[in-house]
Design an enzyme around this catalytic site. Structure first.
Site, PDB file in Angstrom:
ATOM      1  N   ARG A  65      25.909  11.317  36.547  1.00 46.73           N
ATOM      2  CA  ARG A  65      25.565  11.873  35.229  1.00 46.73           C
ATOM      3  C   ARG A  65      26.385  13.142  34.925  1.00 46.73           C
ATOM      4  NH1 ARG A  65      22.577   8.115  33.526  1.00 46.73           N
ATOM      5  NH2 ARG A  65      21.002   7.168  34.859  1.00 46.73           N
ATOM      6  N   ARG A  81      21.228  19.635  39.507  1.00 46.29           N
ATOM      7  CA  ARG A  81      21.887  19.543  38.190  1.00 46.29           C
ATOM      8  C   ARG A  81      21.857  20.853  37.409  1.00 46.29           C
ATOM      9  NH1 ARG A  81      20.066  13.260  36.816  1.00 46.29           N
ATOM     10  NH2 ARG A  81      21.731  12.339  38.091  1.00 46.29           N
ATOM     11  N   ASP A 115      16.945  12.489  32.609  1.00 48.33           N
ATOM     12  CA  ASP A 115      18.304  12.131  33.037  1.00 48.33           C
ATOM     13  C   ASP A 115      19.350  12.469  31.977  1.00 48.33           C
ATOM     14  OD1 ASP A 115      17.322  11.235  35.439  1.00 48.33           O
ATOM     15  OD2 ASP A 115      17.220   9.145  34.827  1.00 48.33           O
TER      16      ASP A 115
HETATM   17  C1  S3P Z   1      13.542   6.774  37.599  1.00 49.06           C
HETATM   18  C2  S3P Z   1      12.763   7.879  37.425  1.00 49.06           C
HETATM   19  C3  S3P Z   1      13.292   9.244  37.284  1.00 49.06           C
HETATM   20  C4  S3P Z   1      14.761   9.243  36.935  1.00 49.06           C
HETATM   21  C5  S3P Z   1      15.536   8.277  37.771  1.00 49.06           C
HETATM   22  C6  S3P Z   1      15.007   6.867  37.586  1.00 49.06           C
HETATM   23  C7  S3P Z   1      12.895   5.464  37.750  1.00 49.06           C
HETATM   24  O1  S3P Z   1      13.129   9.938  38.496  1.00 49.06           O
HETATM   25  O2  S3P Z   1      15.303  10.538  37.066  1.00 49.06           O
HETATM   26  O3  S3P Z   1      16.901   8.298  37.400  1.00 49.06           O
HETATM   27  O4  S3P Z   1      13.578   4.413  37.630  1.00 49.06           O
HETATM   28  O5  S3P Z   1      11.688   5.423  37.999  1.00 49.06           O
HETATM   29  P1  S3P Z   1      11.744  10.673  38.867  1.00 49.06           P
HETATM   30  O6  S3P Z   1      10.699   9.659  38.834  1.00 49.06           O
HETATM   31  O7  S3P Z   1      11.929  11.236  40.237  1.00 49.06           O
HETATM   32  O8  S3P Z   1      11.588  11.734  37.815  1.00 49.06           O
END
Ligand code: S3P
Length: 427
Positions: free
Chosen positions: A386, A344, A313
């Site tokens: 973001r 992104r 992120d």
């Molecule tokens: C998150 C996991 C990530 C992240 C998201 C929050 C979470 O996504 O990008 O902002 O809280 O488990 P992914 O698991 O799809 O990579």
């Protein structure tokens, strides 16, 4: 929102609560017996979506000024929702809650906004279907809205080899595993954030982790507890970056989460030459520390491989930062960027190009040649929080006004972001 060049940024910021941990606290608190008290909860729109969904399933959740009380009803205490569960913009709400819903006796339906409706759900539908859940997409295209059918017998325990490193996928399966007929495990190609494992264990579940595999024993007895949510390192990222590239800056970021599955940005920034000091480190199950950042001259780097999930992120902010560094930065192995709140790779490279940066998108990342003089541009946030915050930070250093379109979307994860930025420029 118009962002102007700043001469310096100084002061202290109380970084808002971690978004991932806040979601999990509501969900696990709802499934625990007793009242879970959550302090420093993130009241961003995404976490409010999670609260609203669990309220619709009969969980009483009290929102006070300084804490949230979740009156949990145990693993089998959720009630059939009378309306569609609206996850808003939140992928975490959708994917984690699907794991819980897959094990319920009642039918449910999840929907979300236009951005969420465009995001892939096959990644959770496949493993949940293997577990015997009935989960269908209304369109037939593995996207929201999703329909989940209730069942009266347990799910099948599975050993799932996830093709992607995703904490949302892993957590979905672990949650479903609570309603399975044996131990359920998930192996990932690279370990993703482990907040679900850590929190489930602290509520009394049995989750074990070995190498890249997490396993959960079924039917855990979850007991309510108090949770103090650390500051979100993904939110701290913007002020780390702002402090590094704005001249004569010194910013203290309070109580930032330092979970090793989330701290990749700190490692990359050090490699780029950043002056960041870790103070008052506290080694709880979810560790946290204060971070002191000072203006630094940065050099380009390569961001690739196993570190990617631990800073996924933060990549938009790192990419923007790279445009202010000397030399070339290469980001690769980050194809997941294409399926976040926006694509992104496109939103970052378009924004950087609008500022006059030398940037080339690639299939799984981008290449940025830093050091070119940058000017303010008209930046399309693509309604992605973001992207809005990353380019607002760039606006504090570049020549001329930076105009952010759809700037309001910061409310998803950091409602006070612009106020905090202003506060630093005034002190
Ligand atoms: C998150 C996991 C990530 C992240 C998201 C929050 C979470 O996504 O990008 O902002 O809280 O488990 P992914 O698991 O799809 O990579």
């Amino acid at each position: 929102m118009i962002i102007k060049k700043q001469t310096r940024l100084r002061g202290e910021i109380d970084i808002p609560g971690d978004k991932s941990i806040s979601h999990r606290a509501i969900m696990i608190g709802s499934l625990a017996a007793g009242t879970t008290r959550i302090r420093h909860f993130l009241t961003g729109a995404d976490c409010l979506s999670t609260i609203s969904c669990f309220r619709k399933m009969g969980i009483q959740i009290e929102q006070r000024s300084d804490e949230i009380l979740v009156h949990g009803k145990g693993l089998h205490g959720l009630m059939p929702p009378k309306a569609i569960l609206d996850a808003g913009n939140s992928g975490t709400t959708t994917r984690l809650m699907s794991g819980i819903l897959a094990g319920q006796r009642f039918d449910s339906q999840i929907d979300g906004d236009a951005s969420l409706r465009a995001r892939p759900m096959k990644r959770i539908m496949e493993p949940l279907t293997q577990m015997g859940a009935e989960i269908k997409s209304v369109s037939g295209e593995a996207k929201l809205p999703l329909l989940l059918s209730g069942r009266t017998f347990p799910l099948h325990a599975i050993t799932y080899h996830s093709p992607i490193a995703s904490a949302q996928v892993k957590s979905c399966i672990l949650f479903a595993g609570m309603y399975a007929d044996g131990e359920t495990s998930v192996a990932e190609p690279v370990v993703s954030r482990n907040h679900t494992e850590v929190m489930l264990n602290s509520f009394g579940a049995k989750v074990t982790t070995q190498n890249r595999t997490a396993a959960i024993a079924p039917e855990p007895v979850l007991t309510a507890r108090d949770i103090m949510v650390p500051g979100d390192i993904s939110s701290a990222a913007y002020f780390l970056a702002a402090g590094l590239i704005t001249p004569e800056s010194e910013i203290l970021l309070k109580a930032v989460g330092m979970n090793p599955t989330r701290d990749g940005m700190l490692r990359v920034l050090r490699e780029m030459g950043a002056d960041i000091t870790v103070l008052n480190r506290n080694d709880e199950a979810e560790p946290y520390a204060d971070l002191l950042v000072r203006t630094s001259s940065l050099k380009g780097t390569v961001i690739e491989g196993d570190i990617i999930p631990s800073l996924i992120d933060e990549l938009p902010m790192l990419a923007v930062l790279a445009a202010f560094a000397e030399g070339k930065t290469i980001i690769r192995d980050a194809k997941e960027l294409r399926v976040k709140e926006s694509d992104r790779i496109i939103s970052v490279t378009n924004g950087l190009a609008a500022m006059g940066a030398d940037v080339v998108p690639t299939e799984d990342g981008m290449i940025i040649q830093g050091g070119k003089p940058l000017h303010g541009g008209i930046i399309d946030s693509c309604l992605d929080h973001r992207i809005a915050m990353s380019f607002a930070v760039a606006g504090t250093v570049c020549e001329g006004d930076q105009k952010i379109k759809g700037a309001d979307c910061v409310k998803i994860s950091y409602p006070d972001f612009y106020d905090h930025l202003n506060k630093l420029s005034e002190s």
